[in-house]
Design a protein around this motif. Structure first.
Motif, PDB file in Angstrom:
ATOM      1  N   LEU A  67       2.327   2.006  -3.362  1.00 63.18           N
ATOM      2  CA  LEU A  67       1.323   2.534  -4.286  1.00 63.18           C
ATOM      3  C   LEU A  67       0.977   3.982  -3.950  1.00 63.18           C
ATOM      4  O   LEU A  67       0.720   4.799  -4.849  1.00 63.18           O
ATOM      5  CB  LEU A  67       0.059   1.671  -4.243  1.00 63.18           C
ATOM      6  N   GLU A  68       0.959   4.306  -2.683  1.00 62.45           N
ATOM      7  CA  GLU A  68       0.681   5.692  -2.277  1.00 62.45           C
ATOM      8  C   GLU A  68       1.765   6.637  -2.765  1.00 62.45           C
ATOM      9  O   GLU A  68       1.495   7.817  -3.030  1.00 62.45           O
ATOM     10  CB  GLU A  68       0.556   5.773  -0.755  1.00 62.45           C
ATOM     11  N   ILE A  92      -6.638  -1.528   0.161  1.00 63.12           N
ATOM     12  CA  ILE A  92      -5.694  -2.404   0.875  1.00 63.12           C
ATOM     13  C   ILE A  92      -5.711  -2.069   2.360  1.00 63.12           C
ATOM     14  O   ILE A  92      -5.640  -2.963   3.209  1.00 63.12           O
ATOM     15  CB  ILE A  92      -4.272  -2.258   0.308  1.00 63.12           C
ATOM     16  N   LYS A  93      -5.818  -0.775   2.677  1.00 66.48           N
ATOM     17  CA  LYS A  93      -5.877  -0.363   4.085  1.00 66.48           C
ATOM     18  C   LYS A  93      -7.055  -1.014   4.787  1.00 66.48           C
ATOM     19  O   LYS A  93      -6.929  -1.518   5.915  1.00 66.48           O
ATOM     20  CB  LYS A  93      -6.005   1.165   4.164  1.00 66.48           C
ATOM     21  N   VAL A 136      -3.367  -4.044  -6.478  1.00 65.94           N
ATOM     22  CA  VAL A 136      -4.282  -3.923  -5.337  1.00 65.94           C
ATOM     23  C   VAL A 136      -5.102  -5.198  -5.179  1.00 65.94           C
ATOM     24  O   VAL A 136      -5.231  -5.743  -4.084  1.00 65.94           O
ATOM     25  CB  VAL A 136      -5.215  -2.700  -5.514  1.00 65.94           C
ATOM     26  N   THR A 139      -7.977   0.941  -5.010  1.00 68.78           N
ATOM     27  CA  THR A 139      -7.008   1.968  -4.644  1.00 68.78           C
ATOM     28  C   THR A 139      -6.235   1.516  -3.406  1.00 68.78           C
ATOM     29  O   THR A 139      -6.625   0.541  -2.740  1.00 68.78           O
ATOM     30  CB  THR A 139      -7.720   3.294  -4.340  1.00 68.78           C
ATOM     31  N   PRO A 140      -5.174   2.226  -3.051  1.00 71.83           N
ATOM     32  CA  PRO A 140      -4.442   1.875  -1.827  1.00 71.83           C
ATOM     33  C   PRO A 140      -5.333   1.858  -0.583  1.00 71.83           C
ATOM     34  O   PRO A 140      -5.098   1.071   0.341  1.00 71.83           O
ATOM     35  CB  PRO A 140      -3.367   2.956  -1.737  1.00 71.83           C
ATOM     36  N   SER A 141      -6.350   2.693  -0.554  1.00 71.08           N
ATOM     37  CA  SER A 141      -7.249   2.712   0.605  1.00 71.08           C
ATOM     38  C   SER A 141      -7.999   1.389   0.743  1.00 71.08           C
ATOM     39  O   SER A 141      -8.379   0.993   1.850  1.00 71.08           O
ATOM     40  CB  SER A 141      -8.244   3.871   0.498  1.00 71.08           C
ATOM     41  N   ARG A 196       0.825  -1.221   0.000  1.00 70.06           N
ATOM     42  CA  ARG A 196       0.000   0.000   0.000  1.00 70.06           C
ATOM     43  C   ARG A 196       0.854   1.265   0.000  1.00 70.06           C
ATOM     44  O   ARG A 196       0.593   2.204  -0.763  1.00 70.06           O
ATOM     45  CB  ARG A 196      -0.923  -0.013   1.223  1.00 70.06           C
ATOM     46  N   ARG A 197       1.873   1.302   0.832  1.00 75.08           N
ATOM     47  CA  ARG A 197       2.703   2.507   0.911  1.00 75.08           C
ATOM     48  C   ARG A 197       3.435   2.774  -0.396  1.00 75.08           C
ATOM     49  O   ARG A 197       3.596   3.932  -0.812  1.00 75.08           O
ATOM     50  CB  ARG A 197       3.702   2.366   2.061  1.00 75.08           C
ATOM     51  N   ALA A 223       5.994  -1.500  -5.531  1.00 70.42           N
ATOM     52  CA  ALA A 223       4.776  -2.216  -5.150  1.00 70.42           C
ATOM     53  C   ALA A 223       4.808  -3.644  -5.680  1.00 70.42           C
ATOM     54  O   ALA A 223       4.429  -4.584  -4.976  1.00 70.42           O
ATOM     55  CB  ALA A 223       3.555  -1.477  -5.684  1.00 70.42           C
ATOM     56  N   ARG A 243      -1.689  -1.000 -11.626  1.00 75.40           N
ATOM     57  CA  ARG A 243      -1.955  -0.546 -10.260  1.00 75.40           C
ATOM     58  C   ARG A 243      -3.165  -1.275  -9.674  1.00 75.40           C
ATOM     59  O   ARG A 243      -3.125  -1.739  -8.539  1.00 75.40           O
ATOM     60  CB  ARG A 243      -2.200   0.966 -10.294  1.00 75.40           C
TER      61      ARG A 243
END
Length: 234
Positions: free
Chosen positions: A36-37, A205-206, A65, A201-203, A33-34, A44, A61
């Motif tokens: 990708l951010e 993954i969060k 994810v 999106t990375p979010s 995630r980081r 990634a 991307r």
């Protein structure tokens, strides 16, 4: 005497493995995630190597994810819930035997120099994971609201898509996660799980990392309750 202590130490080491795997799994997702951010696709893809064995060199991307979330869900079953399940049912020896079977399968699987032995190991691993994979899916559904997920959609996608993967078990937690997170998870040429309600999106993954923490915690509590109840019954 010394051999006895070594045996006990081995069993406790195996029993603690799920807790290390639990933390390492969430951290592996966070590393992807980081990257990708930071918009660093190469980093990634490299970080994703700790979660998947597939070719990552051309993954977009969105596919990065998806792969990260698929692996977080699948490994949540294999590395956390399953050993806790067998610990709850059979104590430390149960957890140890499960880990040995799982490790044996990951080493030789269905192919290679020991193909026949590998098939036996893989089938044993499939059998041992029939219950844990489905328990993991149910925990993902039950905990959905805790990580901003949709319980109803998780149940629906689990019921409709869990059998779409080649493995009889991998699709169980993956489909439940796809539904809970509102995502379309795809491994190109192999399967598509879920429908796109939110973007990859990375979010996303969060939220999957939060899923790992919540579901792992619930699995630990369930295993503890079962062990206590079993001891009281004896």
């Amino acid at each position: 005497m010394r051999a006895g202590w070594l045996g006990v130490a081995f069993l406790y080491g195996v029993a603690l493995k799920p807790f290390f795997a639990w933390r390492m799994l969430a951290e592996a997702g966070a590393t992807v995630r980081r990257a990708l951010e930071r918009e660093d696709l190469e980093a990634a893809r490299e970080a994703l190597g700790s979660l998947v064995s597939r070719d990552r060199s051309q993954l977009s991307r969105e596919l990065i994810v998806a792969a990260a979330i698929e692996s977080l869900a699948e490994n949540l079953s294999d590395s956390v819930v399953a050993p806790l399940c067998y610990y709850a049912l059979f104590g430390l020896p149960g957890a140890a035997l499960y880990r040995l079977a799982n490790t044996f399968d990951s080493m030789i699987g269905y192919h290679g120099s020991y193909e026949h032995l590998g098939k036996a190991a893989a089938r044993l691993d499939d059998t041992l994971n029939l219950l844990p994979s489905r328990l993991t899916a149910l925990l993902i559904i039950a905990c959905a609201r805790l990580y901003d997920g949709d319980q109803r959609q998780a149940w629906a996608i689990w019921r409709s898509d869990a059998s779409k993967t080649e493995s009889p078990n991998a699709g169980q937690p993956m489909a439940a996660a796809a539904g809970a997170l509102g995502l379309r998870l795809e491994k190109v040429g192999h399967y598509v799980l879920g429908v796109e309600r939110r973007s990859l999106t990375p979010s996303a993954i969060k939220r999957a990392e939060q899923m790992v923490w919540w579901v792992g915690g619930c699995a630990f509590l369930c295993a503890l309750v079962v062990r206590v109840l079993r001891r009281r019954v004896r």
